[in-house]
Design a protein around this motif. Structure first.
Motif, PDB file in Angstrom:
ATOM      1  N   ASP A 193       0.818  -1.214   0.000  1.00 17.53           N
ATOM      2  CA  ASP A 193       0.000   0.000   0.000  1.00 17.53           C
ATOM      3  C   ASP A 193       0.854   1.267   0.000  1.00 17.53           C
ATOM      4  O   ASP A 193       0.481   2.271  -0.585  1.00 17.53           O
ATOM      5  N   TYR A 194       2.007   1.227   0.649  1.00 18.42           N
ATOM      6  CA  TYR A 194       2.832   2.430   0.768  1.00 18.42           C
ATOM      7  C   TYR A 194       3.672   2.707  -0.475  1.00 18.42           C
ATOM      8  O   TYR A 194       4.312   3.741  -0.564  1.00 18.42           O
ATOM      9  N   PHE A 195       3.699   1.805  -1.438  1.00 19.71           N
ATOM     10  CA  PHE A 195       4.462   2.047  -2.664  1.00 19.71           C
ATOM     11  C   PHE A 195       3.976   3.297  -3.385  1.00 19.71           C
ATOM     12  O   PHE A 195       4.761   4.054  -3.941  1.00 19.71           O
ATOM     13  N   GLY A 196       2.671   3.496  -3.412  1.00 20.35           N
ATOM     14  CA  GLY A 196       2.088   4.641  -4.108  1.00 20.35           C
ATOM     15  C   GLY A 196       2.636   5.965  -3.623  1.00 20.35           C
ATOM     16  O   GLY A 196       2.865   6.879  -4.420  1.00 20.35           O
ATOM     17  N   ARG A 197       2.853   6.090  -2.317  1.00 14.50           N
ATOM     18  CA  ARG A 197       3.373   7.341  -1.759  1.00 14.50           C
ATOM     19  C   ARG A 197       4.742   7.670  -2.358  1.00 14.50           C
ATOM     20  O   ARG A 197       4.999   8.796  -2.775  1.00 14.50           O
ATOM     21  N   THR A 198       5.613   6.678  -2.409  1.00 15.35           N
ATOM     22  CA  THR A 198       6.953   6.895  -2.950  1.00 15.35           C
ATOM     23  C   THR A 198       6.888   7.250  -4.434  1.00 15.35           C
ATOM     24  O   THR A 198       7.516   8.211  -4.886  1.00 15.35           O
ATOM     25  N   PHE A 199       6.122   6.491  -5.197  1.00 14.50           N
ATOM     26  CA  PHE A 199       6.042   6.743  -6.637  1.00 14.50           C
ATOM     27  C   PHE A 199       5.354   8.071  -6.943  1.00 14.50           C
ATOM     28  O   PHE A 199       5.723   8.758  -7.900  1.00 14.50           O
ATOM     29  N   ASN A 200       4.372   8.470  -6.142  1.00 11.37           N
ATOM     30  CA  ASN A 200       3.733   9.774  -6.334  1.00 11.37           C
ATOM     31  C   ASN A 200       4.719  10.905  -6.073  1.00 11.37           C
ATOM     32  O   ASN A 200       4.759  11.894  -6.815  1.00 11.37           O
ATOM     33  N   GLN A 201       5.521  10.786  -5.017  1.00 15.25           N
ATOM     34  CA  GLN A 201       6.529  11.807  -4.742  1.00 15.25           C
ATOM     35  C   GLN A 201       7.560  11.869  -5.867  1.00 15.25           C
ATOM     36  O   GLN A 201       7.922  12.954  -6.329  1.00 15.25           O
ATOM     37  N   LEU A 202       8.009  10.714  -6.318  1.00 15.37           N
ATOM     38  CA  LEU A 202       9.007  10.667  -7.389  1.00 15.37           C
ATOM     39  C   LEU A 202       8.459  11.283  -8.674  1.00 15.37           C
ATOM     40  O   LEU A 202       9.138  12.079  -9.332  1.00 15.37           O
ATOM     41  N   THR A 203       7.227  10.974  -9.000  1.00 15.95           N
ATOM     42  CA  THR A 203       6.599  11.532 -10.203  1.00 15.95           C
ATOM     43  C   THR A 203       6.478  13.046 -10.089  1.00 15.95           C
ATOM     44  O   THR A 203       6.785  13.785 -11.038  1.00 15.95           O
ATOM     45  N   TRP A 204       6.042  13.534  -8.929  1.00 16.47           N
ATOM     46  CA  TRP A 204       5.888  14.982  -8.737  1.00 16.47           C
ATOM     47  C   TRP A 204       7.223  15.688  -8.913  1.00 16.47           C
ATOM     48  O   TRP A 204       7.326  16.680  -9.639  1.00 16.47           O
ATOM     49  N   TRP A 205       8.280  15.182  -8.247  1.00 19.35           N
ATOM     50  CA  TRP A 205       9.598  15.803  -8.354  1.00 19.35           C
ATOM     51  C   TRP A 205      10.147  15.720  -9.775  1.00 19.35           C
ATOM     52  O   TRP A 205      10.778  16.653 -10.259  1.00 19.35           O
TER      53      TRP A 205
END
Length: 120
Positions: A75-87
């Motif tokens: 479930d927590y994978f999305g948080r990391t990938f969302n941050q990476l995509t935003w940056w």
């Protein structure tokens, strides 16, 4: 990573993903990697992905084992990938306005070319 020089990594977003056979080995490596990435000029996102006891999550061929709590594990994978995509999107947009390699001289051959001052 340090073989290629920091200039290749400067101002590029990064995410840290680790796995380990035990509970904490990958996380310990991740803590050191964050500092290393920052020294190279990378922009590591704050969220990290750690997969402890990987042998209980993945088969030998890399496919996932079927588990009842499988969704909770990732479930927590999305948080990391969302941050990476935003940056990544923000850096790409800003790079069209300002070339980061013109702001800071590239480090190419000698440690004296780093963007640090010394108090010798």
């Amino acid at each position: 990573m340090n073989h290629f020089g920091s200039s290749l990594f400067s101002c590029k977003p990064s995410a840290i993903i680790t796995y380990s056979a035990g509970q904490w080995g990958g996380m310990r490596a991740a803590v050191g990697m964050r500092t290393f990435l920052s020294e190279l000029g990378c922009l590591p996102v704050s969220a990290m992905i750690h997969v402890p006891k990987a042998q209980e999550i993945f088969n030998a061929d890399g496919s996932m084992l079927v588990r009842e709590d499988q969704d909770a594990c990732f479930d927590y994978f999305g948080r990391t990938f969302n941050q990476l995509t935003w940056w990544a999107q923000a850096a790409k947009e800003y790079r069209t306005q300002v070339d980061p390699h013109k702001l800071v001289k590239d480090f190419k051959t000698d440690p004296s070319e780093r963007n640090v001052s010394s108090c010798d």
